[in-house]
Design a protein around this motif. Structure first.
Motif, mmCIF file in Angstrom:
data_model
loop_
_atom_site.group_PDB
_atom_site.id
_atom_site.type_symbol
_atom_site.label_atom_id
_atom_site.label_comp_id
_atom_site.label_asym_id
_atom_site.label_seq_id
_atom_site.Cartn_x
_atom_site.Cartn_y
_atom_site.Cartn_z
ATOM 1 N N VAL A 120 57.666 56.982 28.478
ATOM 2 C CA VAL A 120 58.945 56.551 27.909
ATOM 3 C C VAL A 120 58.618 55.393 26.977
ATOM 4 C CG1 VAL A 120 61.224 55.589 28.356
ATOM 5 C CG2 VAL A 120 60.274 57.277 29.923
ATOM 6 N N VAL A 121 58.858 55.608 25.693
ATOM 7 C CA VAL A 121 58.570 54.583 24.701
ATOM 8 C C VAL A 121 59.809 53.702 24.564
ATOM 9 C CG1 VAL A 121 57.973 54.120 22.295
ATOM 10 C CG2 VAL A 121 56.970 56.087 23.486
ATOM 11 N N LYS A 122 59.635 52.426 24.881
ATOM 12 C CA LYS A 122 60.730 51.467 24.777
ATOM 13 C C LYS A 122 60.433 50.505 23.648
ATOM 14 C CE LYS A 122 62.014 51.774 29.580
ATOM 15 N NZ LYS A 122 62.384 51.065 30.788
ATOM 16 N N GLY A 123 61.487 50.008 23.036
ATOM 17 C CA GLY A 123 61.296 49.055 21.963
ATOM 18 C C GLY A 123 62.597 48.458 21.491
ATOM 19 N N THR A 124 62.481 47.675 20.441
ATOM 20 C CA THR A 124 63.624 47.010 19.824
ATOM 21 C C THR A 124 63.512 47.163 18.323
ATOM 22 O OG1 THR A 124 63.626 45.356 21.597
ATOM 23 C CG2 THR A 124 64.851 44.800 19.612
ATOM 24 N N VAL A 125 64.648 47.399 17.674
ATOM 25 C CA VAL A 125 64.688 47.382 16.219
ATOM 26 C C VAL A 125 65.633 46.262 15.800
ATOM 27 C CG1 VAL A 125 66.469 49.201 16.117
ATOM 28 C CG2 VAL A 125 65.111 48.682 14.089
#
Length: 148
Positions: A120-125
């Motif tokens: 599961v790729v998590k991130g913030t933009v």
């Protein structure tokens, strides 16, 4: 007195219904495995007519550039930087400089190397949008993309 309270409530309701929060960019996410150990995460910005979203390559002194942040993960590693499509470049009086931006839509891509079968790729933009009359404050959106 009751009429005054009722009148005030009606006016306030009308004002609340008339004012709306501007959200000219919506984000969607997908991932595709390109091999047993690699995948590409797609991060799509859909931009309302008349608005634009700034590139990742905006220089200092300009608007807030689009920035993707991916925290470290035991399930995958990033391969290279986040790729963006060809942007539009134009001089903007507001910033007294040429800026790169997108209209209508932009699909950003991040390649990853999987350490297991799934991740599961998590991130913030973080991003900023403007139209020809106004710029909205920068926003940060968290995302989560399953890779199967």
């Amino acid at each position: 007195m009751k009429k005054l309270i009722l009148f005030t409530a009606v006016i306030l309701s009308a004002l609340a219904a008339h004012s709306q929060i501007l959200k000219p960019v919506t984000w969607s996410y997908a991932a595709k495995k390109t091999s047993a150990t690699e995948a590409t995460v797609f991060i799509k910005a859909t931009i309302d007519d008349g608005w634009h979203l700034y590139s990742q390559t905006v220089k200092e002194g300009g608007p807030v550039k689009t920035t993707f942040t991916f925290p470290a993960s035991s399930a995958y590693t990033l391969v290279g930087k986040t790729i963006e499509p060809k942007s539009i470049s134009r001089y903007e009086e507001t910033f007294s400089m040429n800026v790169n931006f997108f209209e209508k839509s932009a699909v950003f891509q991040q390649k990853i190397k999987l350490k297991g079968k799934n991740a599961v790729v998590k991130g913030t933009v973080e991003f900023m949008t403007c139209d020809d009359k106004q710029c909205l404050p920068p926003e940060q959106i968290n995302f989560s993309v399953p890779v199967k």
